[in-house]
Design an enzyme around this catalytic site. Structure first.
Site, PDB file in Angstrom:
ATOM      1  CB  CYS A 147     -12.070  -0.164   4.188  1.00 42.52           C
ATOM      2  SG  CYS A 147     -12.186  -0.870   5.700  1.00 42.52           S
ATOM      3  CB  CYS A 187      -7.454  -5.196   8.153  1.00 36.64           C
ATOM      4  SG  CYS A 187      -7.454  -4.405   6.525  1.00 36.64           S
TER       5      CYS A 187
END
Length: 288
Positions: A77, A225
């Site tokens: 991530c 993201c």
């Protein structure tokens, strides 16, 4: 018997996280606990839960674990890595400017020398053909990493990229006219992606500027993201549509993404914020 667990709520461009530190406190983790924390109605609420752990490798400063709000642990991530770095800085857990951190996808580096604008190098893209997250033997390959896939009674061309976690990148003429949730959900459940997929919808503005919306696995449509922004730029570079340094605009704000050449990792940089700190009571949990 209950244990008080400290946490910090953070976000990078609206991509929000609950950060739990197991350096200064220890507690076991299980999927039920993660899902309760991630629930926006019954828990704290977030896209992902980040765990700060002691290193498991002698060359690492910390270990970095990432869980989606649905309780599943994932490999990578990018925005989380930047918030992870800011957490380390704010809590004084390291005197280094460059952190070497281990996660499921491998080793990443986080530059915390400018705390308000943290950079994470999340590694090089990997071939989807060799990755367990993709089953693409039935897809028609158009060019390297680019495939034609049948969804919703039509065919779309997509770029498949792994950055430790799987990404599917689609170019669209207009984000406003694209049903991100419907197409993203359909691709999420496609049999070619047995572990789910992060879907990026990319509108090209210029060779150094794109707009992106993301449908994340385990979270749905999100404000931003980091790894998806990186995958979108990599796809554009591979298709010779983008320069090696690109501004990526997402609903939550903008990131700078750089991929100088194929021999170094892709870097993402941008702002992060600590929102609030708190405690919750942990009555019982079993280790994962």
């Amino acid at each position: 018997m209950s244990q008080k667990i400290n946490f910090v709520k953070m976000h990078g461009l609206g991509n929000d996280f609950v950060v739990l530190d197991r350096i200064t406190q220890f507690f076991p983790i299980n999927r039920s606990l993660i899902k309760k924390i991630g629930d926006r109605n019954l828990g704290i609420g977030c896209d992902q839960i980040l765990i700060v752990d002691p290193p498991t490798h002698p060359e690492h400063d910390f270990n970095y674990r990432i869980f989606n709000a649905n309780g599943k642990e994932v490999e990578q991530c990018g925005n989380g890595a930047r918030c992870f770095g800011r957490y380390i800085y704010e809590k004084g857990l390291s005197e280094k400017n460059i952190l070497t951190v281990g996660c499921l996808s491998g080793t990443i580096q986080i530059d915390i020398s400018t705390p308000n604008h943290i950079t994470a190098n999340i590694g090089q893209p990997q071939s989807p053909v060799k990755n367990k997250d993709f089953k693409i033997h039935k897809l028609k390959e158009i060019s390297a990493g680019r495939y034609r896939i049948a969804i919703q009674k039509t065919h779309k061309e997509v770029q498949l990229i792994s950055l430790g976690n799987p990404h599917c990148v689609l170019s669209v003429p207009s984000l406003k006219e694209t049903n991100v949730a419907s197409i993203g959900r359909t691709l999420q459940n496609h049999p070619c992606f047995p572990q789910g997929i992060n879907v990026s919808f990319v509108e090209l503005l210029a060779r150094n500027h794109i707009k992106v919306k993301v449908y994340e696995r385990g979270a749905g449509e999100t404000q931003a993201c980091g790894s998806a922004a990186a995958a979108s730029v990599i796809a554009g570079i591979q298709q010779k549509e983008l320069n090696h340094s690109v501004q990526v605009d997402m609903p939550g704000g903008s990131l700078s993404v750089e991929w100088p050449d194929g021999n170094v990792g892709v870097s993402i940089s941008g702002p992060t914020s600590s929102v609030f700190e708190g405690r919750f009571l942990l009555s019982q949990a079993a280790p994962m």
